[in-house]
Write a protein that holds these residues in place. Structure first.
Motif, PDB file in Angstrom:
ATOM      1  N   ARG A  17      62.839  31.706  41.423  1.00 59.82           N
ATOM      2  CA  ARG A  17      62.253  30.514  40.729  1.00 59.82           C
ATOM      3  C   ARG A  17      61.276  29.442  41.347  1.00 59.82           C
ATOM      4  O   ARG A  17      60.145  29.357  40.941  1.00 59.82           O
ATOM      5  N   PRO A  18      61.537  29.107  42.597  1.00 63.64           N
ATOM      6  CA  PRO A  18      60.549  28.110  43.247  1.00 63.64           C
ATOM      7  C   PRO A  18      59.055  28.962  43.374  1.00 63.64           C
ATOM      8  O   PRO A  18      58.246  28.272  43.067  1.00 63.64           O
ATOM      9  N   MET A  19      59.237  30.068  43.736  1.00 66.09           N
ATOM     10  CA  MET A  19      57.982  30.561  43.993  1.00 66.09           C
ATOM     11  C   MET A  19      57.256  30.920  42.366  1.00 66.09           C
ATOM     12  O   MET A  19      55.925  30.669  42.307  1.00 66.09           O
ATOM     13  N   MET A  20      57.963  31.121  41.349  1.00 61.25           N
ATOM     14  CA  MET A  20      57.479  31.219  39.959  1.00 61.25           C
ATOM     15  C   MET A  20      56.701  29.891  39.478  1.00 61.25           C
ATOM     16  O   MET A  20      55.953  30.017  38.845  1.00 61.25           O
ATOM     17  N   GLU A  48      47.741  35.667  45.188  1.00 63.28           N
ATOM     18  CA  GLU A  48      47.504  34.293  45.917  1.00 63.28           C
ATOM     19  C   GLU A  48      48.700  33.667  46.210  1.00 63.28           C
ATOM     20  O   GLU A  48      49.120  32.991  47.222  1.00 63.28           O
ATOM     21  N   THR A  49      49.703  33.685  45.370  1.00 66.23           N
ATOM     22  CA  THR A  49      51.065  33.201  45.665  1.00 66.23           C
ATOM     23  C   THR A  49      51.766  33.695  46.893  1.00 66.23           C
ATOM     24  O   THR A  49      52.249  32.992  47.619  1.00 66.23           O
ATOM     25  N   ILE A  50      52.006  35.059  46.850  1.00 60.17           N
ATOM     26  CA  ILE A  50      52.515  35.520  47.764  1.00 60.17           C
ATOM     27  C   ILE A  50      51.565  35.409  49.242  1.00 60.17           C
ATOM     28  O   ILE A  50      52.322  35.784  50.344  1.00 60.17           O
ATOM     29  N   GLY A  51      50.373  35.100  49.065  1.00 66.78           N
ATOM     30  CA  GLY A  51      49.466  35.095  50.532  1.00 66.78           C
ATOM     31  C   GLY A  51      49.371  33.599  50.791  1.00 66.78           C
ATOM     32  O   GLY A  51      48.752  33.460  51.844  1.00 66.78           O
ATOM     33  N   LEU A  52      50.318  32.764  50.259  1.00 65.00           N
ATOM     34  CA  LEU A  52      50.137  31.244  50.508  1.00 65.00           C
ATOM     35  C   LEU A  52      50.891  31.257  52.020  1.00 65.00           C
ATOM     36  O   LEU A  52      51.658  31.646  52.338  1.00 65.00           O
ATOM     37  N   GLY A  80      43.598  32.591  50.887  1.00 66.42           N
ATOM     38  CA  GLY A  80      43.383  34.156  50.831  1.00 66.42           C
ATOM     39  C   GLY A  80      44.327  34.697  49.795  1.00 66.42           C
ATOM     40  O   GLY A  80      45.123  34.034  49.280  1.00 66.42           O
ATOM     41  N   GLN A  81      44.467  36.205  50.179  1.00 67.10           N
ATOM     42  CA  GLN A  81      45.506  36.690  49.221  1.00 67.10           C
ATOM     43  C   GLN A  81      46.233  38.087  50.148  1.00 67.10           C
ATOM     44  O   GLN A  81      45.717  38.218  51.244  1.00 67.10           O
ATOM     45  N   LEU A  82      47.312  38.236  49.823  1.00 73.15           N
ATOM     46  CA  LEU A  82      47.909  39.360  50.387  1.00 73.15           C
ATOM     47  C   LEU A  82      47.628  40.626  49.481  1.00 73.15           C
ATOM     48  O   LEU A  82      47.830  40.631  48.190  1.00 73.15           O
ATOM     49  N   PHE A 130      46.442  40.623  54.847  1.00 70.19           N
ATOM     50  CA  PHE A 130      46.106  39.272  54.536  1.00 70.19           C
ATOM     51  C   PHE A 130      44.318  39.022  54.524  1.00 70.19           C
ATOM     52  O   PHE A 130      44.021  39.319  55.561  1.00 70.19           O
ATOM     53  N   HIS A 131      43.787  38.939  53.383  1.00 71.68           N
ATOM     54  CA  HIS A 131      42.351  38.630  53.438  1.00 71.68           C
ATOM     55  C   HIS A 131      42.067  37.071  52.877  1.00 71.68           C
ATOM     56  O   HIS A 131      42.546  36.667  52.071  1.00 71.68           O
ATOM     57  N   ASP A 132      41.067  36.557  53.868  1.00 73.69           N
ATOM     58  CA  ASP A 132      40.609  35.350  53.580  1.00 73.69           C
ATOM     59  C   ASP A 132      39.914  35.287  52.272  1.00 73.69           C
ATOM     60  O   ASP A 132      39.058  36.512  51.898  1.00 73.69           O
ATOM     61  N   SER A 133      39.501  34.261  51.700  1.00 73.26           N
ATOM     62  CA  SER A 133      39.098  34.177  50.258  1.00 73.26           C
ATOM     63  C   SER A 133      37.641  34.454  50.759  1.00 73.26           C
ATOM     64  O   SER A 133      36.648  35.287  49.641  1.00 73.26           O
ATOM     65  N   GLU A 134      36.889  34.242  51.778  1.00 74.35           N
ATOM     66  CA  GLU A 134      35.820  34.400  52.127  1.00 74.35           C
ATOM     67  C   GLU A 134      35.209  36.159  52.242  1.00 74.35           C
ATOM     68  O   GLU A 134      34.150  36.516  51.796  1.00 74.35           O
TER      69      GLU A 134
END
Length: 78
Positions: free
Chosen positions: A24-27, A39-43, A59-61, A72-76
């Protein structure tokens, strides 16, 4: 028949589920900040500013087939 897949409906359904209740907290963060799942799991904690109530998505996972697996990839670099 149209399905009601609004965020409040999903959160109510999730709260009643023994399987998804721990998430629930993640959602809540995901829906509240309009984040994608990757993006959420890459925080990371370095992207969370509790004082100013801000989240910085850096970034994102992402999963790749083959030897790389999850990365894990940076947004750039996306």
């Amino acid at each position: 028949m149209l399905l009601n897949l609004s965020a409040p409906f999903i959160m109510k359904w999730q709260q009643q589920s023994n399987v998804y209740k721990p998430h629930r907290p993640m959602m809540q963060v995901m829906f509240g900040a309009c984040l994608r799942v990757s993006e959420t799991i890459g925080l990371t904690w370095s992207g969370v500013d509790m004082k100013n109530r801000e989240i910085h998505v850096g970034g994102q996972l992402v999963y790749y087939e083959g030897d790389e697996g999850y990365c894990f990839h940076d947004s750039e670099t996306l």
